[in-house]
Design an enzyme around this catalytic site. Sequence first.
Site, short mmCIF file in Angstrom:
data_model
loop_
_atom_site.label_atom_id
_atom_site.label_comp_id
_atom_site.label_asym_id
_atom_site.label_seq_id
_atom_site.Cartn_x
_atom_site.Cartn_y
_atom_site.Cartn_z
N ASN A 158 82.90 68.83 41.76
CA ASN A 158 82.80 70.29 41.78
C ASN A 158 84.00 70.89 42.50
O ASN A 158 84.70 70.21 43.26
CB ASN A 158 81.55 70.72 42.58
CG ASN A 158 80.26 70.45 41.86
OD1 ASN A 158 79.82 69.32 41.77
ND2 ASN A 158 79.63 71.49 41.35
N ARG A 208 72.75 68.02 46.27
CA ARG A 208 72.21 67.73 44.93
C ARG A 208 73.35 67.26 44.00
O ARG A 208 73.52 66.06 43.77
CB ARG A 208 71.50 68.98 44.39
CG ARG A 208 70.57 68.71 43.22
CD ARG A 208 71.25 68.65 41.89
NE ARG A 208 72.01 69.86 41.58
CZ ARG A 208 72.88 69.92 40.58
NH1 ARG A 208 73.11 68.87 39.81
NH2 ARG A 208 73.58 71.02 40.35
N ASP A 209 74.17 68.16 43.51
CA ASP A 209 75.23 67.78 42.57
C ASP A 209 76.20 66.78 43.21
O ASP A 209 76.63 65.81 42.58
CB ASP A 209 75.99 69.05 42.14
CG ASP A 209 76.75 68.89 40.82
OD1 ASP A 209 77.17 67.77 40.50
OD2 ASP A 209 76.94 69.90 40.12
N HIS A 246 79.51 78.13 38.32
CA HIS A 246 79.47 76.75 38.84
C HIS A 246 80.60 76.00 38.14
O HIS A 246 80.48 75.65 36.96
CB HIS A 246 78.08 76.19 38.52
CG HIS A 246 77.84 74.75 38.82
ND1 HIS A 246 76.99 74.33 39.84
CD2 HIS A 246 78.28 73.60 38.24
CE1 HIS A 246 76.92 73.00 39.85
NE2 HIS A 246 77.70 72.53 38.89
N HIS A 271 83.29 72.85 37.81
CA HIS A 271 83.78 71.51 38.16
C HIS A 271 85.31 71.56 38.04
O HIS A 271 85.87 72.33 37.25
CB HIS A 271 83.14 70.46 37.25
CG HIS A 271 81.72 70.18 37.65
ND1 HIS A 271 81.36 69.09 38.42
CD2 HIS A 271 80.57 70.86 37.42
CE1 HIS A 271 80.05 69.12 38.64
NE2 HIS A 271 79.54 70.18 38.04
N CYS A 307 77.69 65.44 36.83
CA CYS A 307 76.41 65.12 36.20
C CYS A 307 76.46 63.71 35.61
O CYS A 307 77.36 63.40 34.82
CB CYS A 307 76.12 66.14 35.10
SG CYS A 307 74.66 65.75 34.14
P1 HMG Z 1 61.38 61.54 30.30
O1 HMG Z 1 61.51 60.05 30.30
O2 HMG Z 1 61.47 62.25 29.00
O3 HMG Z 1 60.07 61.99 31.03
O4 HMG Z 1 62.48 62.10 31.32
P2 HMG Z 1 58.58 61.82 30.59
O5 HMG Z 1 57.96 63.19 30.65
O6 HMG Z 1 58.47 61.03 29.31
O7 HMG Z 1 57.99 60.91 31.78
C1 HMG Z 1 58.48 59.60 32.04
C2 HMG Z 1 58.19 59.24 33.48
O8 HMG Z 1 58.94 60.10 34.36
C3 HMG Z 1 56.74 59.45 33.86
O9 HMG Z 1 56.45 58.51 34.90
C4 HMG Z 1 56.72 60.83 34.46
O10 HMG Z 1 55.66 61.05 35.36
C5 HMG Z 1 58.05 60.84 35.20
P3 HMG Z 1 55.76 57.08 34.57
O11 HMG Z 1 54.46 57.45 33.89
O12 HMG Z 1 56.72 56.35 33.67
O13 HMG Z 1 55.63 56.47 35.93
N1 HMG Z 1 58.61 62.19 35.37
C6 HMG Z 1 59.06 62.66 36.53
N2 HMG Z 1 59.16 62.11 37.76
C7 HMG Z 1 59.69 62.86 38.73
N3 HMG Z 1 60.15 64.12 38.55
C8 HMG Z 1 60.05 64.69 37.34
C9 HMG Z 1 59.50 63.95 36.27
N4 HMG Z 1 59.30 64.22 34.97
C10 HMG Z 1 58.74 63.14 34.42
N5 HMG Z 1 60.52 65.95 37.17
C11 HMG Z 1 63.26 63.76 32.83
C12 HMG Z 1 62.63 63.48 31.50
C13 HMG Z 1 63.64 65.23 32.88
C14 HMG Z 1 62.25 63.46 33.92
C15 HMG Z 1 64.50 62.85 33.04
O14 HMG Z 1 65.32 62.95 31.91
C16 HMG Z 1 65.28 63.25 34.25
O15 HMG Z 1 64.83 63.12 35.37
N6 HMG Z 1 66.51 63.73 34.07
C17 HMG Z 1 67.34 64.09 35.20
C18 HMG Z 1 68.44 64.92 34.76
C19 HMG Z 1 69.36 65.22 35.91
O16 HMG Z 1 69.02 65.14 37.08
N7 HMG Z 1 70.62 65.60 35.58
C20 HMG Z 1 71.56 65.98 36.56
C21 HMG Z 1 71.30 67.37 37.04
S1 HMG Z 1 71.85 68.63 35.92
C22 HMG Z 1 73.53 68.82 36.34
O17 HMG Z 1 74.06 68.07 37.10
C23 HMG Z 1 74.26 70.01 35.79
C24 HMG Z 1 74.47 71.12 36.83
O18 HMG Z 1 75.16 70.66 37.98
C25 HMG Z 1 75.25 72.28 36.21
C26 HMG Z 1 76.51 71.80 35.52
O19 HMG Z 1 77.43 71.28 36.19
O20 HMG Z 1 76.53 71.99 34.30
C27 HMG Z 1 73.12 71.70 37.29
MG MG Z 2 77.27 70.48 38.17
#
Ligand code: HMG
Ligand code: MG
Length: 299
Positions: free
Chosen positions: A248, A14-15, A206, A208, A239
């Site tokens: 990480n 994932r990450d 967690h 990095h 991220c």
């Molecule tokens: P949005 O544009 O606000 O979503 O995005 P929406 O609710 O307005 O919907 C827009 C479209 O996305 C729609 O489809 C929804 O159905 C679809 P359309 O009608 O246009 O065809 N949709 C989805 N599709 C699949 N899966 C879903 C989903 N939700 C809505 N869950 C959203 C909001 C959260 C989806 C978007 O901003 C997003 O996907 N963000 C991803 C964020 C991400 O992956 N970040 C990295 C992970 S976090 C990280 O790395 C930190 C961590 O490692 C810890 C650390 O290091 O701190 C964990």
């Molecule tokens: Mg992370």
Amino acid sequence: MSSEFVYINEVSPRDGLQNQKTILGSQSRLELIRQLIEANLPGIEAASFVSPKAVPAMAGAHEIIEGLVDTNECEISVLVPNMKGYELANAAGAKVISVVPSATETMNQKNINMGLRETIESSCKIIETAKKENLKTRGYVAVAWECPFEGKVQESIVLDIANQMLGAGVDEIILADTIGAANPSSVTSLFNKCVSEFDHQIFSAHFHDTRAMALANVCAALSEGIRKFDSCIGGLGGCPFAPGAAGNLATEDLANMLSQMGYVTGVALEKLPAIVSYCREQLQEPVGGRMSAWLAKAN
Ligand code: HMG
Ligand code: MG
């Protein structure tokens, strides 16, 4: 020397892969996970149910989880950013889910397009729903020490988010140093407050490794009683929505250090260099981490 068990949760599928230039298909990701299971990693964060438009590298999460339904040797978890992600994960057969609130307004907006309050409410709702449906739940607190947009984060905010998720019934809280800005003193300070208020067993860290302090931060967290850590083979990761987020903490570095300190992780160290090589070949890029070459020579 301690013979205590330390749980390593491997987050490379994932990450590690979410922000790579080369996007790996589901079969290559499943092969990586198969190798990680063979190396006895106790936990693996296998996928995220996020928008494929926002994070193309995580498309096909359902194929990953469906490909792992019969896995009993290790705990497979997935990241879900919103209720839609939770519903998709549950439908695919996920048994452990992680929600991902960040500690600041701007980071939540950039990451998942919700404000701070809305993210916490949504995360708590997902936790409550998942509990009712018998899934195990984890709650990250991203940017727990520092935010790339808003700077240093107040410890009281992190404690408050943890408290709200615990109120919703979350099983585990993972404090995340998203951009690798924490240091051993700030890690000691925050975890000390956490374990004074809550049971130390619910916490995980967690880190990095942006500024080469991840192992030192692990030692600081160990001293506060933390016994669960996320890490990533080859030090991959970051991220896409947090400027400055580098890789990480490398799993081979963490597992080796813990082993030399006498902790038990169950991880087959000798199998890790081949997995690092697999990632390097698949991504066609050098990877991070320090211990792979040494471990390869030692075995
Ligand atoms: P949005 O544009 O606000 O979503 O995005 P929406 O609710 O307005 O919907 C827009 C479209 O996305 C729609 O489809 C929804 O159905 C679809 P359309 O009608 O246009 O065809 N949709 C989805 N599709 C699949 N899966 C879903 C989903 N939700 C809505 N869950 C959203 C909001 C959260 C989806 C978007 O901003 C997003 O996907 N963000 C991803 C964020 C991400 O992956 N970040 C990295 C992970 S976090 C990280 O790395 C930190 C961590 O490692 C810890 C650390 O290091 O701190 C964990
Ligand atoms: Mg992370």
